[in-house]
Design an enzyme around this catalytic site. Structure first.
Site, PDB file in Angstrom:
ATOM      1  N   ASP A  19      44.514  42.451  46.649  1.00 58.32           N
ATOM      2  CA  ASP A  19      43.579  42.977  45.655  1.00 58.32           C
ATOM      3  C   ASP A  19      42.767  44.133  46.247  1.00 58.32           C
ATOM      4  O   ASP A  19      42.252  44.037  47.369  1.00 58.32           O
ATOM      5  CB  ASP A  19      42.622  41.880  45.181  1.00 58.32           C
ATOM      6  CG  ASP A  19      43.318  40.837  44.313  1.00 58.32           C
ATOM      7  OD1 ASP A  19      44.504  41.022  43.987  1.00 58.32           O
ATOM      8  OD2 ASP A  19      42.666  39.835  43.972  1.00 58.32           O
ATOM      9  N   SER A  33      42.583  54.263  30.024  1.00 54.24           N
ATOM     10  CA  SER A  33      42.757  53.508  28.767  1.00 54.24           C
ATOM     11  C   SER A  33      42.803  52.005  29.017  1.00 54.24           C
ATOM     12  O   SER A  33      43.641  51.292  28.466  1.00 54.24           O
ATOM     13  CB  SER A  33      44.039  53.920  28.035  1.00 54.24           C
ATOM     14  OG  SER A  33      44.174  55.299  28.017  1.00 54.24           O
ATOM     15  N   ASP A 299      42.234  30.870  38.851  1.00 54.42           N
ATOM     16  CA  ASP A 299      43.135  30.500  39.953  1.00 54.42           C
ATOM     17  C   ASP A 299      42.515  29.395  40.798  1.00 54.42           C
ATOM     18  O   ASP A 299      43.197  28.454  41.219  1.00 54.42           O
ATOM     19  CB  ASP A 299      43.414  31.700  40.855  1.00 54.42           C
ATOM     20  CG  ASP A 299      44.145  32.822  40.126  1.00 54.42           C
ATOM     21  OD1 ASP A 299      44.768  32.545  39.088  1.00 54.42           O
ATOM     22  OD2 ASP A 299      44.080  33.968  40.609  1.00 54.42           O
TER      23      ASP A 299
HETATM   24  P1  AP5 Z   1      41.816  36.723  37.339  1.00 50.82           P
HETATM   25  O1  AP5 Z   1      42.501  36.755  36.023  1.00 50.82           O
HETATM   26  O2  AP5 Z   1      40.548  37.422  37.521  1.00 50.82           O
HETATM   27  O3  AP5 Z   1      41.582  35.359  37.853  1.00 50.82           O
HETATM   28  P2  AP5 Z   1      41.529  34.158  37.166  1.00 50.82           P
HETATM   29  O4  AP5 Z   1      41.659  33.227  38.275  1.00 50.82           O
HETATM   30  O5  AP5 Z   1      42.447  34.018  36.004  1.00 50.82           O
HETATM   31  O6  AP5 Z   1      39.966  34.265  36.712  1.00 50.82           O
HETATM   32  P3  AP5 Z   1      39.276  34.619  35.390  1.00 50.82           P
HETATM   33  O7  AP5 Z   1      37.897  35.051  35.720  1.00 50.82           O
HETATM   34  O8  AP5 Z   1      40.110  35.446  34.513  1.00 50.82           O
HETATM   35  O9  AP5 Z   1      39.175  33.173  34.883  1.00 50.82           O
HETATM   36  P4  AP5 Z   1      39.883  32.537  33.654  1.00 50.82           P
HETATM   37  O10 AP5 Z   1      39.506  33.319  32.436  1.00 50.82           O
HETATM   38  O11 AP5 Z   1      41.293  32.271  33.919  1.00 50.82           O
HETATM   39  O12 AP5 Z   1      39.160  31.193  33.636  1.00 50.82           O
HETATM   40  P5  AP5 Z   1      37.816  30.827  32.980  1.00 50.82           P
HETATM   41  O13 AP5 Z   1      36.866  31.957  32.823  1.00 50.82           O
HETATM   42  O14 AP5 Z   1      38.132  30.038  31.770  1.00 50.82           O
HETATM   43  O15 AP5 Z   1      42.908  37.178  38.374  1.00 50.82           O
HETATM   44  C1  AP5 Z   1      42.748  37.032  39.728  1.00 50.82           C
HETATM   45  C2  AP5 Z   1      44.024  37.273  40.465  1.00 50.82           C
HETATM   46  O16 AP5 Z   1      45.118  37.504  39.616  1.00 50.82           O
HETATM   47  C3  AP5 Z   1      43.937  38.467  41.370  1.00 50.82           C
HETATM   48  O17 AP5 Z   1      43.773  37.994  42.685  1.00 50.82           O
HETATM   49  C4  AP5 Z   1      45.259  39.202  41.179  1.00 50.82           C
HETATM   50  O18 AP5 Z   1      45.894  39.490  42.396  1.00 50.82           O
HETATM   51  C5  AP5 Z   1      46.060  38.242  40.348  1.00 50.82           C
HETATM   52  N1  AP5 Z   1      47.006  38.900  39.465  1.00 50.82           N
HETATM   53  C6  AP5 Z   1      46.775  39.852  38.541  1.00 50.82           C
HETATM   54  N2  AP5 Z   1      47.929  40.272  37.967  1.00 50.82           N
HETATM   55  C7  AP5 Z   1      48.934  39.536  38.554  1.00 50.82           C
HETATM   56  C8  AP5 Z   1      50.348  39.487  38.400  1.00 50.82           C
HETATM   57  N3  AP5 Z   1      50.993  40.258  37.543  1.00 50.82           N
HETATM   58  N4  AP5 Z   1      51.035  38.596  39.178  1.00 50.82           N
HETATM   59  C9  AP5 Z   1      50.387  37.770  40.043  1.00 50.82           C
HETATM   60  N5  AP5 Z   1      49.056  37.791  40.244  1.00 50.82           N
HETATM   61  C10 AP5 Z   1      48.338  38.657  39.501  1.00 50.82           C
HETATM   62  O19 AP5 Z   1      37.172  29.937  34.101  1.00 50.82           O
HETATM   63  C11 AP5 Z   1      37.856  28.960  34.828  1.00 50.82           C
HETATM   64  C12 AP5 Z   1      36.827  28.011  35.360  1.00 50.82           C
HETATM   65  O20 AP5 Z   1      35.861  28.745  36.106  1.00 50.82           O
HETATM   66  C13 AP5 Z   1      36.009  27.281  34.321  1.00 50.82           C
HETATM   67  O21 AP5 Z   1      36.645  26.170  33.825  1.00 50.82           O
HETATM   68  C14 AP5 Z   1      34.780  26.950  35.131  1.00 50.82           C
HETATM   69  O22 AP5 Z   1      34.975  25.858  35.978  1.00 50.82           O
HETATM   70  C15 AP5 Z   1      34.581  28.159  35.955  1.00 50.82           C
HETATM   71  N6  AP5 Z   1      33.656  29.119  35.364  1.00 50.82           N
HETATM   72  C16 AP5 Z   1      33.975  30.267  34.710  1.00 50.82           C
HETATM   73  N7  AP5 Z   1      32.872  30.925  34.340  1.00 50.82           N
HETATM   74  C17 AP5 Z   1      31.816  30.189  34.772  1.00 50.82           C
HETATM   75  C18 AP5 Z   1      30.401  30.346  34.725  1.00 50.82           C
HETATM   76  N8  AP5 Z   1      29.806  31.376  34.134  1.00 50.82           N
HETATM   77  N9  AP5 Z   1      29.625  29.386  35.309  1.00 50.82           N
HETATM   78  C19 AP5 Z   1      30.196  28.334  35.926  1.00 50.82           C
HETATM   79  N10 AP5 Z   1      31.525  28.146  36.005  1.00 50.82           N
HETATM   80  C20 AP5 Z   1      32.329  29.049  35.439  1.00 50.82           C
END
Ligand code: AP5
Ligand code: NA
Length: 345
Positions: A19, A33, A299
């Site tokens: 990253d 975009s 993740d």
């Molecule tokens: P990214 O999409 O940022 O990571 P993610 O792990 O999916 O995190 P998000 O912030 O999108 O979370 P989410 O929406 O899935 O979960 P949610 O918000 O519901 O991607 C990260 C990685 O993806 C990068 O390292 C990159 O390399 C990789 N990547 C990108 N493209 C790729 C590709 N083509 N192939 C392979 N890898 C790729 O939250 C989940 C949990 O978090 C909740 O249930 C809760 O426990 C907690 N949480 C969330 N928000 C809060 C809050 N405000 N307070 C407390 N707990 C919280």
């Protein structure tokens, strides 16, 4: 300290990406975009992003790649090295060394396929306030081939594992490898877990996703990903509870183990769907000043979940550990952790 687990009990396949993360102004997103919360694959017009982030926005380099993130987090919580093994394709370069070093220091065993002629994949992480927009340049990761799994050492690794986890992201790279692992899981009656990964997977890769779904015992996703799946299937409702119920009811090969769906919704409760039931698991809200970035939260949730699941813990414990891990990662840059895990079952 948990009981000693079998080495390599958990196998994952995905895109190993480094990253390249920076805080950028909205203008930078507009220039390419992109939207605030995108997760897209880079096209030619996105290629200058990576250099610009490094030169003009003092970008940080962090180990990424969705599955490798989850497995690193699982290892961090388990404390016992080499419980998990990761497959993916990298180049022969400095970025691959960084990725391997971060994985191994977390205790994760990596069996990379190496392409000498293609650079290691990268993911631009464009941070604007509390939002993050991802643009993945898969590069070497896109060159993973099924013969890597036929290598005798790797074949044994897959046969010896008891749990398998693959991202939806990997559907853009090599569906035959996914099908082979899913088939092995099925033949041996072992759990196969998958992630919807990003809305674009349901929008553009529905055919390979539908081919593997009958093998999937546990499916993870967030709100936007579940809704993208429902839309692509022309399901009548965008209501998450309806979508979850339909996801678990979708065709399944091994009917003796009904499918489970787990949908996260940021700081709102995690939803657990099993046959006809829906359960909610609350998330401890973080204070604004505690949040560094949410990148990697989903993740990390999966990583925490897997760390307990491979120990045969109840879904309740697995989900609570998922929430613990996600909460921790949000307090740190990217999908990184600090100190010893403090999860109490
Ligand atoms: P990214 O999409 O940022 O990571 P993610 O792990 O999916 O995190 P998000 O912030 O999108 O979370 P989410 O929406 O899935 O979960 P949610 O918000 O519901 O991607 C990260 C990685 O993806 C990068 O390292 C990159 O390399 C990789 N990547 C990108 N493209 C790729 C590709 N083509 N192939 C392979 N890898 C790729 O939250 C989940 C949990 O978090 C909740 O249930 C809760 O426990 C907690 N949480 C969330 N928000 C809060 C809050 N405000 N307070 C407390 N707990 C919280
Ligand atoms: Na983070």
């Amino acid at each position: 300290m948990p009981n000693q687990l079998q080495e390599g009990i958990l196998v994952g396949c995905g895109n190993p990406l480094l990253d390249i993360s920076a805080i950028v102004p909205m203008d930078f997103l507009r220039k390419y975009s992109m939207n605030e919360d995108d997760a897209i694959l880079a096209e030619d017009r996105h290629m200058p992003i990576y250099g610009e982030l490094i030169e003009s926005f003092s970008a940080e380099f962090l180990a990424g790649g969705s599955v490798q993130n989850s497995l690193r987090i699982a290892q961090w919580i388990l404390k016992q090295p080499k419980v998990a093994v990761f497959f993916g394709c990298v180049g022969k370069d400095r970025y691959a060394e960084i990725l391997e070093d971060k994985a191994r220091s977390a205790g994760l065993d990596v069996h990379y396929q190496v392409r000498e002629d293609v650079p290691t994949g990268t993911c631009a992480v464009l941070i604007t306030g509390t939002h993050r927009s991802l643009c993945a340049n898969l590069a070497a990761a896109n060159h993973f081939t099924i013969d890597h799994l036929a290598d005798p050492v790797n074949k044994a690794v897959i046969e010896n594992a008891q749990y398998y986890y693959i991202s939806g992201f990997f559907l853009t790279v090599n569906p035959p490898s996914i099908m082979q692992v899913a088939q092995t899981a099925h033949t041996n009656n072992r759990p196969f877990l998958m992630n919807l990964s990003a809305p674009f997977i349901s929008q553009y890769y529905m055919a390979p996703l539908l081919a593997v779904l009958p093998y999937v015992d546990i499916i993870f996703g967030n709100e936007a990903e579940a809704q993208a799946f429902a839309e692509a299937q022309s399901w009548p409702s965008g209501d998450l509870r309806e979508i979850g119920k339909r996801l678990v009811a979708f065709d399944k090969l091994n009917s003796s183990r009904p499918r489970i769906a787990i949908l996260t919704q940021g700081c709102d409760p995690v939803l657990l769907f099993q046959q006809d039931s829906v359960q909610e698991f609350p998330v401890t809200r973080l204070l604004a000043h505690e949040i560094v970035d949410t990148n990697g939260a989903g993740d990390a949730f999966v990583g925490g979940f897997l760390s307990q699941f491979v120990q045969g813990k109840s879904l309740d414990v697995c989900i609570r550990c998922g929430n613990y891990a996600a909460g921790h990662i949000i307090k740190n840059p990217g999908c990184t952790y600090a100190g010893e895990p403090q999860f109490i079952e």
